[in-house]
Design a protein around this motif. Structure first.
Motif, PDB file in Angstrom:
ATOM      1  N   MET A  23     -23.871 -25.790  29.361  1.00  0.00           N
ATOM      2  CA  MET A  23     -24.149 -24.413  28.908  1.00  0.00           C
ATOM      3  C   MET A  23     -22.861 -23.611  28.742  1.00  0.00           C
ATOM      4  O   MET A  23     -22.643 -22.972  27.715  1.00  0.00           O
ATOM      5  N   VAL A  55     -29.127 -28.610  32.210  1.00  0.00           N
ATOM      6  CA  VAL A  55     -30.218 -28.156  31.351  1.00  0.00           C
ATOM      7  C   VAL A  55     -30.698 -29.261  30.405  1.00  0.00           C
ATOM      8  O   VAL A  55     -31.599 -29.064  29.597  1.00  0.00           O
ATOM      9  N   ALA A  61     -37.775 -21.482  31.777  1.00  0.00           N
ATOM     10  CA  ALA A  61     -37.466 -20.049  31.857  1.00  0.00           C
ATOM     11  C   ALA A  61     -35.965 -19.846  31.750  1.00  0.00           C
ATOM     12  O   ALA A  61     -35.187 -20.686  32.193  1.00  0.00           O
ATOM     13  N   VAL A 161     -13.242 -36.833  31.710  1.00  0.00           N
ATOM     14  CA  VAL A 161     -11.922 -36.285  32.032  1.00  0.00           C
ATOM     15  C   VAL A 161     -11.660 -36.535  33.518  1.00  0.00           C
ATOM     16  O   VAL A 161     -12.481 -36.187  34.370  1.00  0.00           O
ATOM     17  N   ALA A 198     -15.444 -26.446  32.295  1.00  0.00           N
ATOM     18  CA  ALA A 198     -16.863 -26.061  32.375  1.00  0.00           C
ATOM     19  C   ALA A 198     -17.664 -27.331  32.675  1.00  0.00           C
ATOM     20  O   ALA A 198     -18.546 -27.722  31.924  1.00  0.00           O
ATOM     21  N   TYR A 220     -30.767 -31.359  42.055  1.00  0.00           N
ATOM     22  CA  TYR A 220     -29.694 -31.119  41.092  1.00  0.00           C
ATOM     23  C   TYR A 220     -29.406 -32.415  40.336  1.00  0.00           C
ATOM     24  O   TYR A 220     -29.578 -33.503  40.862  1.00  0.00           O
ATOM     25  N   SER A 227     -16.551 -32.444  39.088  1.00  0.00           N
ATOM     26  CA  SER A 227     -15.304 -32.370  38.310  1.00  0.00           C
ATOM     27  C   SER A 227     -14.855 -30.919  38.131  1.00  0.00           C
ATOM     28  O   SER A 227     -13.662 -30.633  38.095  1.00  0.00           O
TER      29      SER A 227
HETATM   30  C1  LIG Z   1     -32.584 -28.408  38.598  1.00  0.00           C
HETATM   31  C2  LIG Z   1     -32.068 -27.170  37.938  1.00  0.00           C
HETATM   32  C3  LIG Z   1     -32.961 -26.271  37.396  1.00  0.00           C
HETATM   33  C4  LIG Z   1     -32.483 -25.129  36.760  1.00  0.00           C
HETATM   34  N1  LIG Z   1     -33.400 -24.285  36.221  1.00  0.00           N
HETATM   35  C5  LIG Z   1     -32.964 -23.215  35.506  1.00  0.00           C
HETATM   36  C6  LIG Z   1     -33.912 -22.375  34.854  1.00  0.00           C
HETATM   37  O1  LIG Z   1     -35.126 -22.574  34.938  1.00  0.00           O
HETATM   38  N2  LIG Z   1     -33.419 -21.353  34.117  1.00  0.00           N
HETATM   39  C7  LIG Z   1     -32.086 -21.097  33.984  1.00  0.00           C
HETATM   40  O2  LIG Z   1     -31.715 -20.151  33.278  1.00  0.00           O
HETATM   41  N3  LIG Z   1     -31.170 -21.874  34.614  1.00  0.00           N
HETATM   42  C8  LIG Z   1     -31.580 -22.926  35.373  1.00  0.00           C
HETATM   43  N4  LIG Z   1     -30.672 -23.728  36.010  1.00  0.00           N
HETATM   44  C9  LIG Z   1     -29.246 -23.354  35.995  1.00  0.00           C
HETATM   45  C10 LIG Z   1     -28.490 -23.867  34.785  1.00  0.00           C
HETATM   46  O3  LIG Z   1     -28.880 -25.140  34.469  1.00  0.00           O
HETATM   47  C11 LIG Z   1     -26.996 -23.800  35.108  1.00  0.00           C
HETATM   48  O4  LIG Z   1     -26.702 -22.501  35.515  1.00  0.00           O
HETATM   49  C12 LIG Z   1     -26.106 -24.153  33.928  1.00  0.00           C
HETATM   50  O5  LIG Z   1     -26.461 -25.383  33.375  1.00  0.00           O
HETATM   51  C13 LIG Z   1     -24.644 -24.173  34.373  1.00  0.00           C
HETATM   52  O6  LIG Z   1     -23.839 -24.399  33.243  1.00  0.00           O
HETATM   53  P1  LIG Z   1     -22.487 -25.250  33.327  1.00  0.00           P
HETATM   54  O7  LIG Z   1     -21.987 -25.391  31.950  1.00  0.00           O
HETATM   55  O8  LIG Z   1     -21.611 -24.692  34.368  1.00  0.00           O
HETATM   56  O9  LIG Z   1     -22.934 -26.681  33.861  1.00  0.00           O
HETATM   57  P2  LIG Z   1     -23.768 -27.781  33.058  1.00  0.00           P
HETATM   58  O10 LIG Z   1     -24.704 -27.158  32.109  1.00  0.00           O
HETATM   59  O11 LIG Z   1     -24.326 -28.697  34.089  1.00  0.00           O
HETATM   60  O12 LIG Z   1     -22.668 -28.539  32.188  1.00  0.00           O
HETATM   61  C14 LIG Z   1     -21.612 -29.286  32.734  1.00  0.00           C
HETATM   62  C15 LIG Z   1     -21.183 -30.315  31.693  1.00  0.00           C
HETATM   63  O13 LIG Z   1     -19.955 -30.911  32.050  1.00  0.00           O
HETATM   64  C16 LIG Z   1     -20.010 -32.311  31.789  1.00  0.00           C
HETATM   65  N5  LIG Z   1     -19.028 -32.960  32.657  1.00  0.00           N
HETATM   66  C17 LIG Z   1     -19.040 -33.030  34.006  1.00  0.00           C
HETATM   67  N6  LIG Z   1     -17.949 -33.657  34.455  1.00  0.00           N
HETATM   68  C18 LIG Z   1     -17.209 -33.988  33.370  1.00  0.00           C
HETATM   69  C19 LIG Z   1     -15.972 -34.658  33.208  1.00  0.00           C
HETATM   70  N7  LIG Z   1     -15.269 -35.079  34.252  1.00  0.00           N
HETATM   71  N8  LIG Z   1     -15.507 -34.858  31.958  1.00  0.00           N
HETATM   72  C20 LIG Z   1     -16.220 -34.427  30.872  1.00  0.00           C
HETATM   73  N9  LIG Z   1     -17.408 -33.786  30.988  1.00  0.00           N
HETATM   74  C21 LIG Z   1     -17.897 -33.562  32.215  1.00  0.00           C
HETATM   75  C22 LIG Z   1     -21.461 -32.650  32.115  1.00  0.00           C
HETATM   76  O14 LIG Z   1     -21.860 -33.878  31.554  1.00  0.00           O
HETATM   77  C23 LIG Z   1     -22.195 -31.443  31.547  1.00  0.00           C
HETATM   78  O15 LIG Z   1     -22.516 -31.603  30.194  1.00  0.00           O
HETATM   79  C24 LIG Z   1     -31.098 -24.874  36.682  1.00  0.00           C
HETATM   80  C25 LIG Z   1     -30.192 -25.773  37.242  1.00  0.00           C
HETATM   81  C26 LIG Z   1     -30.672 -26.904  37.874  1.00  0.00           C
HETATM   82  C27 LIG Z   1     -29.687 -27.855  38.475  1.00  0.00           C
END
Ligand SMILES: Cc1cc2nc3c(=O)[nH]c(=O)nc-3n(C[C@H](O)[C@H](O)[C@H](O)COP(=O)(O)OP(=O)(O)OC[C@H]3O[C@@H](n4cnc5c(N)ncnc54)[C@H](O)[C@@H]3O)c2cc1C
Length: 614
Positions: A23, A55, A61, A161, A198, A220, A227
């Motif tokens: 995200m 996600v 939601a 990475v 991210a 989760y 990372s």
């Molecule tokens: C079970 C669960 C239910 C949720 N339900 C909701 C909900 O109903 N509504 C809502 O609004 N939010 C919800 N959330 C929260 C939402 O999913 C997170 O807030 C959001 O996805 C965080 O964004 P992010 O980009 O930090 O992490 P992520 O979306 O997890 O993205 C991280 C990305 O980094 C990549 N990555 C990781 N390590 C590396 C690496 N070393 N090299 C290259 N790529 C890498 C991963 O593959 C991934 O694509 C939920 C979360 C969880 C865990």
């Protein structure tokens, strides 16, 4: 050694490198293009951005939407809400910054094709709760990914990475990253003027409730491998609130979400004897944490605490009362759809255990702890705040830049800002992207210099586990047991066990103390020595090996922070047995750490919490 020579090295130059296409990464990629029309913007993702991150499977939601167009909430209200839930400790400048922009993000999602449910009477978005709106979210991630794909100069999928690169002439400035293609094994050197990390949060650092063949069944995402924390920690970025792990109350065995049940279906919990138990614990909680228990809504950790105490008192299991709500056919449909949209496994568990929520009130349980910065906790990197809003002590350059020059973060990566969720993480990515463009423009021709010796050294290091396996594989004494290497799964289980037993996991009722934490650090130190001897039989295992490295470093940070904060600030998330009460006099502050990779030591300090909003 022949192994290394066979692998191709691919060089990719960019202005802005986004690590992780979840995200926040998609938000960062999208917004970087908006402000940096002529810049080269590269997004690198270890899976495929189409379906990656927490996600990936879709959501039911969007949990962070103000509704300012209808005067439903204001950004200040959200800051108050997050501050209350986190027992007073949030970066109000960062939280406010997200809240004031998050509605525009959600409007973009709708414009891009995300179906958002509407209230037929008012025409407004259908609310699930004060901050949540309901969506038909199966395609949420593909929709968001499409915007990032169109914005990026190039998206590199399937590249994990492993390390960040630092500038040869200016050791405090980031200069790119290295990683490997998990499908063909090519080595990648990304040179960039600015890097936005991210990469999501951390699961599987504490032993999960489901072990053996079920160990992938956690709340989760199992691929969230820390990372986001390990990459900045390794290069000396300051981290904050790493002790603030999250424990979730969820439906037992399937980790099905309970939010929609409480908020939309108006269900409630009771103990094994059909009694309300939360009120019973109010006075004892007040003795631990003071007035926080009287706040509305009651902070999530304190509700967990009442749950845990009730179970310890022998009146478990705790159940969700669904039998009443499910008599209404509409609510029954919503209840099931809630799982079908995002946790289909819970529906399967209920079917397999003869649980029809219309007839039986299903059991709840508390999860193992996770580390994340975007949900109801706020672990992550210490970042500079918005120039128009952050106190001067929280500003040292560009918005969302860490304490390493040119290194930005968003989503789970950034600490101090809980309750941003999917929409807030995308928004924070946008904020970081905009700031990174400004940084790159201000830099002018002063591009980073990458040392060949550094990336060549990392190249050897990255593939070392395959070399270890190649050399030692004939020495296997029984099945997978070898005297010369350990497998990633063995290292992972060792980490999970020690974090569980010493740092406050499920088997110790989330309780730890100074002697336990000190011993944990010794055991982590030994595990780190052994990580040099991991064996990886193929590229898949090589990825597991580096995910383990990242989890171990993040776990060390969690342990150091837990040791440093001498109080129990969030009962229900974890307990310091030797400091069982909240202590606002000494600990109404952020904890900060800085890791020195040369000496392997950690520096800890306190930072003030500024309450900007009344
Ligand atoms: C079970 C669960 C239910 C949720 N339900 C909701 C909900 O109903 N509504 C809502 O609004 N939010 C919800 N959330 C929260 C939402 O999913 C997170 O807030 C959001 O996805 C965080 O964004 P992010 O980009 O930090 O992490 P992520 O979306 O997890 O993205 C991280 C990305 O980094 C990549 N990555 C990781 N390590 C590396 C690496 N070393 N090299 C290259 N790529 C890498 C991963 O593959 C991934 O694509 C939920 C979360 C969880 C865990």
């Amino acid at each position: 050694m022949a192994l290394f020579r066979r692998r191709k090295t691919v060089f990719v130059d960019s202005d802005i490198l986004v690590v992780g296409g979840g995200m926040a990464g998609c938000g960062a990629t999208y917004e970087s293009r908006y402000w940096g029309r002529d810049l080269k913007i590269v997004c690198v993702e270890k899976a495929n951005i189409e379906r990656s991150g927490a996600v990936a499977q879709g959501l039911y939601a969007i949990n962070c939407y103000m509704g300012m167009q209808w005067d439903e909430n204001q950004p200040e209200d959200h800051v108050r809400y997050a501050r209350n839930d986190l027992m007073g400790l949030v970066r109000e400048d960062l939280g406010y910054d997200i809240a004031r922009h998050v509605d525009s993000t959600v409007h973009k999602f709708e414009e891009w094709g995300l179906p958002i449910m509407k209230d037929p009477e008012t025409g407004r978005y259908q609310r699930e709760g004060k901050w949540q709106i309901m969506i038909h979210g199966e395609s949420y991630k593909p929709i968001v990914a499409e915007a990032a794909r169109k914005a990026a100069t190039e998206v590199y999928n399937r590249i994990m990475v492993t390390h960040l690169l630092m500038d040869r002439t200016k050791p405090d400035r980031v200069a790119g990253a290295v990683g490997f293609n998990v499908r063909n094994g090519d080595f990648y050197v990304f040179r960039a003027k600015a890097v936005i990390v991210a990469a999501g949060g951390a699961s599987h650092i504490f032993k999960p409730r489901a072990v053996g063949e079920g160990m992938g069944r956690t709340w989760y995402a199992p691929w969230s491998s820390a990372s986001a924390y390990a990459l900045p920690i390794e290069v000396g970025a300051k981290m904050t609130q790493m002790e603030n792990r999250i424990v979730l109350t969820r439906f037992k065995d399937g980790y099905g979400p309970v939010g929609a049940y409480f908020l939309h279906l108006k269900t409630y919990t009771q103990n094994a004897y059909g009694e309300d138990y939360e009120a019973h614990w109010r006075d004892s909680i007040e003795q631990m944490v003071g007035d926080y228990v009287n706040h509305h809504p009651v902070p999530t950790c304190l509700r967990n605490h009442a749950f845990l105490e009730e179970v310890k008192a022998g009146r478990g299991p705790i159940r969700m009362v669904t039998k009443e709500a499910f008599q209404d056919p509409h609510k029954e449909t919503v209840g099931w759809e809630n799982f079908l949209g995002m946790t289909i496994g819970q529906a399967v568990v209920w079917a397999s255990q003869n649980i029809d929520p219309k007839e039986i009130n299903p059991e709840l349980t508390t999860s193992e702890p996770y580390v994340m910065g975007s949900h109801a906790t706020c672990s992550g990197a210490w970042a500079s705040g918005p120039e128009d809003y952050a106190p001067s002590e929280y500003q040292w350059g560009y918005n969302r830049m860490m304490t390493v020059e040119g290194l930005f973060g968003a989503g789970d990566t950034i600490g101090g800002t809980a309750h941003k969720f999917s929409s807030g993480s995308f928004t924070e990515g946008r904020i970081a992207g905009k700031a990174a463009v400004k940084y790159v423009n201000d830099m002018g021709g002063d591009g980073p210099e990458v040392s060949e010796a550094e990336y060549e050294g990392l190249r050897t290091k990255v593939y070392q586990p395959m070399e270890n396996y190649e050399v030692g594989r004939n020495e296997i004494v029984a099945g997978t047991v070898s005297p010369s290497y350990l497998l990633p799964i063995h290292g992972l289980q060792r980490l999970e066990k020690l974090m569980d037993e010493y740092v406050g996991g499920i088997s110790s009722h989330y309780t730890t103390n100074e002697p336990l934490l000190t011993r944990a650090l010794e055991l982590i130190g030994m595990l780190k020595e052994d990580l040099n001897h991991i064996g990886a039989e193929d590229l898949h295992q090589l990825q597991r090996a580096w995910e383990l490295h990242h989890r171990v470093l993040a776990s060390e940070a969690v342990t150091q922070h837990t040791l440093f904060r001498q109080e129990t600030r969030w009962p229900g998330y974890y307990y310091r047995g030797d400091h069982p009460k909240l202590d606002d006099t000494d600990w109404h502050c952020f904890t900060l750490s800085r890791y020195d990779r040369d000496s392997g030591t950690w520096e800890m300090e306190k930072a003030p919490v500024y309450h900007i909003i009344d």
